[in-house]
Design a protein around this motif. Sequence first.
Motif, PDB file in Angstrom:
ATOM      1  N   VAL A  54       0.852  -1.105   0.148  1.00  0.00           N
ATOM      2  CA  VAL A  54       0.057   0.150   0.052  1.00  0.00           C
ATOM      3  C   VAL A  54       1.002   1.245  -0.029  1.00  0.00           C
ATOM      4  N   TYR A  55       1.819   1.281   0.965  1.00  0.00           N
ATOM      5  CA  TYR A  55       2.769   2.496   1.060  1.00  0.00           C
ATOM      6  C   TYR A  55       3.466   2.731  -0.354  1.00  0.00           C
ATOM      7  N   THR A  56       4.115   1.760  -0.774  1.00  0.00           N
ATOM      8  CA  THR A  56       4.918   1.813  -2.170  1.00  0.00           C
ATOM      9  C   THR A  56       3.952   2.255  -3.251  1.00  0.00           C
ATOM     10  N   ALA A  57       2.740   1.660  -3.358  1.00  0.00           N
ATOM     11  CA  ALA A  57       1.730   2.133  -4.294  1.00  0.00           C
ATOM     12  C   ALA A  57       1.522   3.401  -4.342  1.00  0.00           C
ATOM     13  N   VAL A  58       1.290   3.985  -3.103  1.00  0.00           N
ATOM     14  CA  VAL A  58       0.583   5.447  -3.004  1.00  0.00           C
ATOM     15  C   VAL A  58       1.909   6.134  -3.074  1.00  0.00           C
ATOM     16  N   PHE A  59       3.133   5.942  -2.601  1.00  0.00           N
ATOM     17  CA  PHE A  59       4.279   6.959  -2.959  1.00  0.00           C
ATOM     18  C   PHE A  59       4.469   6.824  -4.391  1.00  0.00           C
ATOM     19  N   GLY A  60       4.322   5.467  -5.187  1.00  0.00           N
ATOM     20  CA  GLY A  60       4.532   5.336  -6.604  1.00  0.00           C
ATOM     21  C   GLY A  60       3.491   6.396  -7.306  1.00  0.00           C
ATOM     22  N   CYS A  61       2.391   6.403  -6.804  1.00  0.00           N
ATOM     23  CA  CYS A  61       1.314   7.629  -7.569  1.00  0.00           C
ATOM     24  C   CYS A  61       2.049   8.864  -7.584  1.00  0.00           C
ATOM     25  N   TYR A  62       2.437   9.357  -6.253  1.00  0.00           N
ATOM     26  CA  TYR A  62       3.027  10.569  -5.949  1.00  0.00           C
ATOM     27  C   TYR A  62       4.368  10.691  -6.786  1.00  0.00           C
ATOM     28  N   ALA A  63       5.135   9.922  -7.053  1.00  0.00           N
ATOM     29  CA  ALA A  63       6.380   9.957  -7.806  1.00  0.00           C
ATOM     30  C   ALA A  63       6.182  10.082  -9.166  1.00  0.00           C
ATOM     31  N   VAL A  64       5.154   9.133  -9.658  1.00  0.00           N
ATOM     32  CA  VAL A  64       4.531   9.382 -11.231  1.00  0.00           C
ATOM     33  C   VAL A  64       4.104  10.719 -11.460  1.00  0.00           C
ATOM     34  N   GLY A  65       3.339  11.192 -10.450  1.00  0.00           N
ATOM     35  CA  GLY A  65       2.759  12.607 -10.618  1.00  0.00           C
ATOM     36  C   GLY A  65       3.903  13.610 -10.541  1.00  0.00           C
ATOM     37  N   LEU A  66       4.655  13.582  -9.961  1.00  0.00           N
ATOM     38  CA  LEU A  66       6.034  14.564  -9.923  1.00  0.00           C
ATOM     39  C   LEU A  66       6.608  14.352 -11.264  1.00  0.00           C
ATOM     40  N   PHE A  67       6.934  13.158 -11.692  1.00  0.00           N
ATOM     41  CA  PHE A  67       7.585  12.940 -12.884  1.00  0.00           C
ATOM     42  C   PHE A  67       6.890  13.487 -14.197  1.00  0.00           C
ATOM     43  N   LEU A  68       5.513  13.242 -14.360  1.00  0.00           N
ATOM     44  CA  LEU A  68       4.982  13.793 -15.211  1.00  0.00           C
ATOM     45  C   LEU A  68       4.705  15.363 -15.195  1.00  0.00           C
ATOM     46  N   ARG A  69       4.428  15.714 -14.042  1.00  0.00           N
ATOM     47  CA  ARG A  69       4.497  17.342 -14.169  1.00  0.00           C
ATOM     48  C   ARG A  69       5.455  18.128 -14.125  1.00  0.00           C
ATOM     49  N   THR A  70       6.703  17.496 -13.588  1.00  0.00           N
ATOM     50  CA  THR A  70       7.816  18.257 -13.696  1.00  0.00           C
ATOM     51  C   THR A  70       8.862  17.785 -14.845  1.00  0.00           C
TER      52      THR A  70
ATOM     53  N   SER B 251      10.934  15.703 -15.110  1.00  0.00           N
ATOM     54  CA  SER B 251      12.179  15.189 -14.785  1.00  0.00           C
ATOM     55  C   SER B 251      12.201  14.178 -13.905  1.00  0.00           C
ATOM     56  N   VAL B 252      13.144  13.217 -13.638  1.00  0.00           N
ATOM     57  CA  VAL B 252      13.295  12.099 -12.799  1.00  0.00           C
ATOM     58  C   VAL B 252      13.870  12.582 -11.646  1.00  0.00           C
ATOM     59  N   ALA B 253      14.536  13.769 -11.593  1.00  0.00           N
ATOM     60  CA  ALA B 253      15.349  14.163 -10.318  1.00  0.00           C
ATOM     61  C   ALA B 253      14.238  14.384  -9.194  1.00  0.00           C
ATOM     62  N   GLY B 254      13.127  14.923  -9.429  1.00  0.00           N
ATOM     63  CA  GLY B 254      12.319  15.297  -8.361  1.00  0.00           C
ATOM     64  C   GLY B 254      11.890  14.144  -7.890  1.00  0.00           C
ATOM     65  N   PRO B 255      11.619  12.977  -8.601  1.00  0.00           N
ATOM     66  CA  PRO B 255      11.053  11.873  -7.751  1.00  0.00           C
ATOM     67  C   PRO B 255      12.066  11.122  -7.045  1.00  0.00           C
ATOM     68  N   ILE B 256      13.448  11.327  -7.409  1.00  0.00           N
ATOM     69  CA  ILE B 256      14.508  10.644  -6.923  1.00  0.00           C
ATOM     70  C   ILE B 256      14.905  11.324  -5.602  1.00  0.00           C
ATOM     71  N   VAL B 257      14.442  12.783  -5.464  1.00  0.00           N
ATOM     72  CA  VAL B 257      14.643  13.565  -4.217  1.00  0.00           C
ATOM     73  C   VAL B 257      13.690  13.260  -3.100  1.00  0.00           C
ATOM     74  N   ALA B 258      12.281  13.149  -3.728  1.00  0.00           N
ATOM     75  CA  ALA B 258      11.099  12.756  -2.901  1.00  0.00           C
ATOM     76  C   ALA B 258      11.400  11.380  -2.369  1.00  0.00           C
ATOM     77  N   HIS B 259      11.941  10.427  -3.212  1.00  0.00           N
ATOM     78  CA  HIS B 259      12.141   8.908  -2.719  1.00  0.00           C
ATOM     79  C   HIS B 259      13.172   9.049  -1.645  1.00  0.00           C
ATOM     80  N   ALA B 260      14.354   9.687  -1.778  1.00  0.00           N
ATOM     81  CA  ALA B 260      15.131   9.774  -0.747  1.00  0.00           C
ATOM     82  C   ALA B 260      14.797  10.305   0.611  1.00  0.00           C
ATOM     83  N   PHE B 261      14.097  11.457   0.495  1.00  0.00           N
ATOM     84  CA  PHE B 261      13.445  12.117   1.708  1.00  0.00           C
ATOM     85  C   PHE B 261      12.540  11.301   2.466  1.00  0.00           C
ATOM     86  N   CYS B 262      11.690  10.505   1.685  1.00  0.00           N
ATOM     87  CA  CYS B 262      10.678   9.728   2.389  1.00  0.00           C
ATOM     88  C   CYS B 262      11.445   8.337   3.082  1.00  0.00           C
ATOM     89  N   ASN B 263      12.587   7.861   2.435  1.00  0.00           N
ATOM     90  CA  ASN B 263      13.320   6.786   3.005  1.00  0.00           C
ATOM     91  C   ASN B 263      14.251   7.273   4.315  1.00  0.00           C
TER      92      ASN B 263
END
Length: 278
Positions: free
Chosen positions: A199-215, A217-229
């Motif tokens: 559930v957690y990875t799916a929800v974060f995945g939706c957030y990361a895909v949203g960042l990827f499509l909207r910005t 760039s993959v840089a934003g999702p990487i930063v968000a992923h590291a922050f969440c970890n």
Amino acid sequence: MLSFLSVFAVSLLHAALYVACIYAAVALGPPVDGNRDHPLVIRRRMRGAIAATLLSLAATALILRRGSHGFVALMGLDPRRALASSGVSLLLTATLYLGPLTMDHLDGAFGWDRLRLSVGQALRDPACWRNYVVGPITEELVFRSAVVPLWVANGVDPLVCVLVSPLAFAVAHIHHAVASIWGGEEVRRVLLRMVLQLVYTAVFGCYAVGLFLRTGSVAGPIVAHAFCNVQGLPSIGRIGENAQYKYVLWLVHVVGLLGMLVLFEPMTRPGVFIANNK
């Protein structure tokens, strides 16, 4: 053009390749008497993750080039978008974690001496490099840069990309549960933890895909992923431990969640902080 099911199947293949390379990197080396947190095992798994990432990126680039698509921008690899994407994603994710960050502040986690000690220990710990550097970078390059463009290039609606493509990312984490069961851990406990992680990875995945499509760039999702970890799952139970600020902390948690939801669209709107697509 690939069908919806074909794109989903290819996404699962990327997930399978990622997991297979991690285990192959461990199995092909000299035997190690230790679990996944043994330093040597960590280093081998990181090498496997890097190899899988390069293979996935190459495969997607070849597919997109054959379809006459500009694969660098479509895969979120345009360096001109990286800084804005990273900044916006960091701000949004920090807003989401406003409650946990406030509790960390009350616990003294941001004191200079404590931060210096934590950073020094992290730099020497292979597990930290795995969790906060190699893991976020390789997983986002595979599950965002290599997977999402295949959905976009085949005309899948962006909302469907956000809601469905992260399932491959979530499924890729099932191997942790399998390894725990093989290690003799109680099945019920493992399954409960697996469901929570899915559930957690799916929800974060939706957030990361949203960042990827909207910005763009993959840089934003990487930063968000590291922050969440680094932060981990918000621990609601900690709120009750601080009776003096209990109600304030509940309010801050709610404000953080609502703030991220409210700010997401305007902060990622083309032409505001993120350059227009051209």
